[in-house]
Scaffold this motif. Sequence first.
Motif, mmCIF file in Angstrom:
data_model
loop_
_atom_site.group_PDB
_atom_site.id
_atom_site.type_symbol
_atom_site.label_atom_id
_atom_site.label_comp_id
_atom_site.label_asym_id
_atom_site.label_seq_id
_atom_site.Cartn_x
_atom_site.Cartn_y
_atom_site.Cartn_z
ATOM 1 N N LEU A 31 -11.370 12.846 5.248
ATOM 2 C CA LEU A 31 -10.695 13.263 6.480
ATOM 3 C C LEU A 31 -9.182 13.202 6.368
ATOM 4 O O LEU A 31 -8.477 13.943 7.041
ATOM 5 C CB LEU A 31 -11.104 12.356 7.646
ATOM 6 N N LEU A 32 -8.709 12.274 5.542
ATOM 7 C CA LEU A 32 -7.269 12.025 5.473
ATOM 8 C C LEU A 32 -6.913 11.550 4.079
ATOM 9 O O LEU A 32 -7.646 10.769 3.472
ATOM 10 C CB LEU A 32 -6.899 10.934 6.490
ATOM 11 N N GLU A 33 -5.782 12.030 3.602
ATOM 12 C CA GLU A 33 -5.226 11.551 2.338
ATOM 13 C C GLU A 33 -3.711 11.622 2.481
ATOM 14 O O GLU A 33 -3.168 12.715 2.666
ATOM 15 C CB GLU A 33 -5.708 12.402 1.174
ATOM 16 N N ILE A 34 -3.061 10.456 2.431
ATOM 17 C CA ILE A 34 -1.617 10.447 2.601
ATOM 18 C C ILE A 34 -0.967 9.421 1.668
ATOM 19 O O ILE A 34 -1.581 8.424 1.287
ATOM 20 C CB ILE A 34 -1.192 10.126 4.060
ATOM 21 N N THR A 35 0.280 9.714 1.349
ATOM 22 C CA THR A 35 1.112 8.751 0.649
ATOM 23 C C THR A 35 1.972 8.078 1.698
ATOM 24 O O THR A 35 2.597 8.753 2.526
ATOM 25 C CB THR A 35 1.984 9.469 -0.411
ATOM 26 N N LEU A 36 1.979 6.769 1.693
ATOM 27 C CA LEU A 36 2.672 5.987 2.715
ATOM 28 C C LEU A 36 4.007 5.470 2.188
ATOM 29 O O LEU A 36 4.170 5.267 0.984
ATOM 30 C CB LEU A 36 1.824 4.773 3.118
ATOM 31 N N LYS A 37 4.900 5.215 3.102
ATOM 32 C CA LYS A 37 6.117 4.483 2.747
ATOM 33 C C LYS A 37 5.686 3.042 2.556
ATOM 34 O O LYS A 37 4.907 2.514 3.347
ATOM 35 C CB LYS A 37 7.153 4.575 3.856
ATOM 36 N N LEU A 38 6.169 2.424 1.509
ATOM 37 C CA LEU A 38 5.785 1.031 1.253
ATOM 38 C C LEU A 38 6.254 0.135 2.376
ATOM 39 O O LEU A 38 7.396 0.194 2.799
ATOM 40 C CB LEU A 38 6.357 0.540 -0.074
ATOM 41 N N LYS A 39 5.311 -0.693 2.848
ATOM 42 C CA LYS A 39 5.621 -1.665 3.913
ATOM 43 C C LYS A 39 5.972 -2.983 3.282
ATOM 44 O O LYS A 39 5.370 -3.395 2.298
ATOM 45 C CB LYS A 39 4.414 -1.846 4.828
ATOM 46 N N LYS A 40 6.931 -3.638 3.823
ATOM 47 C CA LYS A 40 7.310 -4.976 3.339
ATOM 48 C C LYS A 40 6.340 -5.978 3.938
ATOM 49 O O LYS A 40 5.993 -5.893 5.105
ATOM 50 C CB LYS A 40 8.737 -5.309 3.756
ATOM 51 N N SER A 41 5.923 -6.949 3.121
ATOM 52 C CA SER A 41 4.989 -7.953 3.642
ATOM 53 C C SER A 41 5.706 -9.149 4.211
ATOM 54 O O SER A 41 6.858 -9.312 4.126
ATOM 55 C CB SER A 41 4.029 -8.403 2.553
ATOM 56 N N THR B 163 0.844 -1.199 0.000
ATOM 57 C CA THR B 163 0.000 0.000 0.000
ATOM 58 C C THR B 163 0.878 1.247 0.000
ATOM 59 O O THR B 163 1.758 1.390 0.833
ATOM 60 C CB THR B 163 -0.928 0.011 1.237
ATOM 61 N N TYR B 164 0.625 2.142 -0.958
ATOM 62 C CA TYR B 164 1.379 3.392 -1.013
ATOM 63 C C TYR B 164 0.492 4.604 -0.750
ATOM 64 O O TYR B 164 0.982 5.718 -0.559
ATOM 65 C CB TYR B 164 2.083 3.557 -2.371
ATOM 66 N N TYR B 165 -0.826 4.395 -0.729
ATOM 67 C CA TYR B 165 -1.762 5.514 -0.615
ATOM 68 C C TYR B 165 -2.920 5.128 0.295
ATOM 69 O O TYR B 165 -3.392 3.987 0.264
ATOM 70 C CB TYR B 165 -2.298 5.862 -2.014
#
Length: 186
Positions: A176-186, A74-76
């Motif tokens: 309410l919120l809109e962000i770009t996330l750092k990609l998490k490793k699965s 997830t990046y967004y």
Amino acid sequence: MKFEKNSLYLFCRGTIAKSGLIAEKFNNTDKKITHVGIGYLDNNVLKIYNVTDCDSTKTALIIDNLDSFTSNGTYYLSVWKCNNNEREFLKLKEICSAFSKRKVYFDFSFTLNKNDTVLYCSEFCSRVLKQINSRKFDFKPKKMILESYYKALLNREELIYYPVDFFQESPHFTKLLEITLKLKKS
């Protein structure tokens, strides 16, 4: 972010793997989201109900927390709050509880039908909202004439479906919120 009791939320995520394949072609306007779930606080624990394409021996209806919802590429993330009343909130809990007792299958053909056990993410969310209040949440499916690749993949000329951003034009939802996330490793 602090979530409020008795409130209905829609959670949207975007993943790199599906963004170009799905969001660009099939969303109404939001080109970042590829998945949607519906959620609320239950005894101070956030529950996000969402239908995902997973192992078919298990149910496709997953109940996530925010961390599990945003894992696996997830990046967004965007979070939308609904203007709802107490009766609608109680109906949401009742409907989600009923769905959680069924085995739900992911609808790989993206065919709208009356079957409550074969669904995809946005179809599930629109169905729950309509069951809560069919007048307030009178979302209409989108009709699209398919390009050759998708015609072959889905074995039909047109697609009638609910895009993952089906609710964004509704006056009942506020972002309410809109962000770009750092990609998490699965």
